[in-house]
Write a protein that holds these residues in place. Structure first.
Motif: not given
Length: 306
Positions: A113-129
């Motif tokens: 996936e294209d999230q930054q590490h540490p990742k989050r669940c894809g259906h939660l807030e606070g994701k960064t790419l």
């Protein structure tokens, strides 16, 4: 199946023009049931691997833990196994090793996936790419390093809830150009967004039907009509199983016995069928009773010896 044939099978199924259904296995035995019920493949969810270890889905599991679980599941099924590899467990060199180990574990493909590490669940807030450039590096590392050219590299984008649908589509197109075989569009809202994504991206499309998330739960018939190639049900079996476990424990605590739970249990006979108890017993008995044939000397050979 060998790793090569499993990957080739998955790749061929992606071009079949029909919807492939991949339930998420919670353990090897559930993968046996998935195959018995004639699903198209088995999914290994990173969220389930984490939750099974009593951890949140925030990138805490290790490559070794994920590969071990994937190998255990791939060993017991002839279906193609698709594995959630999160962000690849590091930089390009780490991603290369991830793909190599998963290939040798017998699985048919993985998604990164294209999230930054540490990742989050894809259906939660606070994701960064990560940037598009960094994600392209991840894809190129995975594609270049795979020992088996049939091993399916799936690129997951979480951009829909961070940058919007248009950005998610643009990212997906770039990921396909970089060599991704399959696109996982996470957290699309509804039929309309899936249809728009499908029309814009010229590559096989995977959609996540997870419960309590951002995406409207749609039947397989609707997803097939929309042109979706793969649907995963990543945490369904885990949620059902843990719900049953919690209710059973509450019953035992309240009643002091499990008697009222017997009707809902898998029987001993059914468990033995699934683990092929009789086959193992027959094999063991055949080997245990094996004796080396002996040849009795003939009278002629006896006289020659004299």
């Amino acid at each position: 199946m060998t790793p090569t044939s499993a990957a080739a099978d998955f790749r061929a199924k992606l071009t079949s023009g029909r919807l492939l259904r991949f339930p998420g296995a919670i353990n090897p035995l559930s993968a046996v049931l998935i195959e018995e019920l004639r699903f198209d493949g088995v999914y290994v969810s990173g969220a389930v691997v984490a939750a099974d270890l009593a951890l949140p889905d925030i990138g805490l599991t290790t490559l070794t833990e994920v590969v071990n679980r994937a190998e255990q599941i791939a060993r017991v099924t002839r279906l193609p196994v698709l594995v959630d590899a999160d962000t690849g467990f590091g930089g390009p060199v780490n991603i290369a090793r991830t793909v190599q180990l998963l290939t040798r574990a017998g699985v048919a493909g993985c998604h990164i996936e294209d999230q930054q590490h540490p990742k989050r669940c894809g259906h939660l807030e606070g994701k960064t790419l990560v940037t598009v450039t960094e994600m392209l590096q991840r894809i190129r590392a995975a594609v270049t390093a795979r020992p088996d050219p049939d091993f399916v590299i799936c690129a997951r984008t979480d951009a829909r809830t961070v940058e919007g649908l248009d950005a998610a589509i643009d990212r997906a197109k770039a990921y396909v150009d970089a060599g991704a075989d399959l696109i996982f569009a996470e957290a699309l809202a509804d039929e309309a967004e899936i249809a728009r994504f499908r029309a814009a991206v010229d590559a096989p499309l995977l959609i996540n039907m997870t419960e309590f998330g951002r995406t409207t739960l749609l039947p397989a018939s609707t997803l097939a009509t929309l042109g979706v190639n793969v649907v995963i049900y990543p945490v369904t079996l885990f949620r059902v199983a843990m719900g049953a476990v919690e209710r059973a424990l509450a019953t035992i605590a309240a009643e002091g016995t499990q008697m009222s739970l017997l009707e809902g249990m898998q029987t001993r006979q059914r468990l033995y069928e699934l683990v092929r108890y009789r086959d193992y017993a027959a094999f063991d008995a055949d080997i245990y009773t094996f004796t080396t044939p002996t040849t009795t000397p003939t009278a002629e050979s006896d006289s020659d010896d004299q």
